[in-house]
Design an enzyme around this catalytic site. Structure first.
Site, PDB file in Angstrom:
ATOM      1  N   TYR A  82      -9.590  15.390  -6.604  1.00  0.00           N
ATOM      2  CA  TYR A  82      -8.624  14.654  -7.430  1.00  0.00           C
ATOM      3  C   TYR A  82      -7.841  15.611  -8.321  1.00  0.00           C
ATOM      4  O   TYR A  82      -6.607  15.529  -8.411  1.00  0.00           O
ATOM      5  CB  TYR A  82      -9.381  13.631  -8.276  1.00  0.00           C
ATOM      6  CG  TYR A  82      -8.548  12.933  -9.317  1.00  0.00           C
ATOM      7  CD1 TYR A  82      -7.695  11.881  -8.976  1.00  0.00           C
ATOM      8  CD2 TYR A  82      -8.624  13.315 -10.657  1.00  0.00           C
ATOM      9  CE1 TYR A  82      -6.932  11.235  -9.938  1.00  0.00           C
ATOM     10  CE2 TYR A  82      -7.867  12.669 -11.622  1.00  0.00           C
ATOM     11  CZ  TYR A  82      -7.026  11.634 -11.259  1.00  0.00           C
ATOM     12  OH  TYR A  82      -6.272  10.998 -12.224  1.00  0.00           O
ATOM     13  N   ASP A 110       0.848  -1.180   0.000  1.00  0.00           N
ATOM     14  CA  ASP A 110       0.000   0.000   0.000  1.00  0.00           C
ATOM     15  C   ASP A 110       0.891   1.240   0.000  1.00  0.00           C
ATOM     16  O   ASP A 110       1.663   1.452   0.944  1.00  0.00           O
ATOM     17  CB  ASP A 110      -0.882  -0.028   1.248  1.00  0.00           C
ATOM     18  CG  ASP A 110      -1.871   1.116   1.324  1.00  0.00           C
ATOM     19  OD1 ASP A 110      -1.749   2.077   0.536  1.00  0.00           O
ATOM     20  OD2 ASP A 110      -2.766   1.060   2.189  1.00  0.00           O
TER      21      ASP A 110
END
Length: 271
Positions: A178, A78
């Site tokens: 984003y 991750d």
């Protein structure tokens, strides 16, 4: 390879491409291997490449890259977890040798519960989704750079390409957070380049426009006419369009290009 192609060769290079189990990252890994690099394929989990039907597992994704005959390995972790990042960077180097190329392709407009945030506007997005997007894109890119670039500095050699988005260059809605994060990645690239300039470690950025990956086609309305590569730039990009630009920036031909970003969007953001 012709003599005049040597500057574009990646023979002897060792690359880590985050998020390369599938999608744009995988296309980049394929292109780097095709040009001669040894490549470490990365994804969050062993089955993550299956999410949009591209590969059953990271092993099959790696096998596709390995068909070019270059050494490959697969690493898992991750990118929002610093300990995992440090581990998988070390694993990549243990398998293939010291990194000379890093491509930060992992990211995406994926919220805290998976899938796109909903709502996904400037005033509507939840705090949990904000934090998930920041971690998955900006923080993850920073952590991988922190883990990989010091070794490049010590060796006075390296090329890093961060992947932003054309959405980071103009006002848009939805995908506001984003887009803002991708703008931050562009500026982080500039700041990091300022620090690494004395050490011959080049840091650049690509900002893809709409690119017809499997995830792109599965998560939004798609105009079939824009999928055709029929001699017009009024189309979606192909993953290889992005991969070619990244490969160039990693090659000796780009040895004096540093701290720059390239919008690879067919002229969508002409300003």
């Amino acid at each position: 390879m012709a003599i005049n192609d040597v500057e574009y060769s990646l023979e002897g290079q060792v690359a880590l491409v985050t998020g390369s189990g599938r999608g744009l990252g995988h296309a980049i890994a394929m292109r780097l291997a095709e040009l001669g690099a040894s490549v470490a394929i990365h994804d969050r989990t062993a089955d993550a490449p299956a999410e949009y039907g591209e590969f059953p597992s990271i092993a099959e994704s790696e096998a596709a890259v390995a068909r070019f005959g270059r050494p490959t390995t697969a690493v898992l972790g991750d990118i929002t977890d610093e300990a995992q990042v440090v581990r998988f960077v070390k694993e990549a180097e243990a398998a293939l040798g010291p990194l000379t190329i890093l491509v930060n392709a992992a990211g995406g407009d994926i919220g805290a519960q998976g899938g796109k945030p909903n709502p996904n506007t400037a005033l509507g997005i939840s705090l949990a989704d904000m934090r998930a997007l920041i971690d998955r894109n900006l923080v993850g890119t920073m952590l991988v750079c922190k883990a990989a670039i010091p070794g490049m500095i010590e060796r006075r050699s390296g090329a890093v390409v961060n992947v932003a988005s054309s959405a980071g260059h103009f006002g848009t809605s939805p995908e506001v957070v984003y887009s803002s994060i991708k703008a931050a990645i562009v500026h982080y690239t500039r700041c990091l380049a300022y620090e690494t300039r004395p050490f011959n470690v080049r840091i650049n950025c690509v900002s893809p426009g709409a690119t017809a990956t499997a995830r792109f086609k599965a998560t939004r309305p798609v105009d079939p006419e824009l999928l055709a590569e029929d001699g017009t730039l009024l189309r979606y990009g192909a993953p290889r369009d992005q991969a070619n630009t990244v490969a160039f920036l990693c090659s000796p031909a780009a040895r004096y290009i540093h701290g720059q970003f390239i919008r690879v969007d067919g002229g969508l953001t002409l300003f």
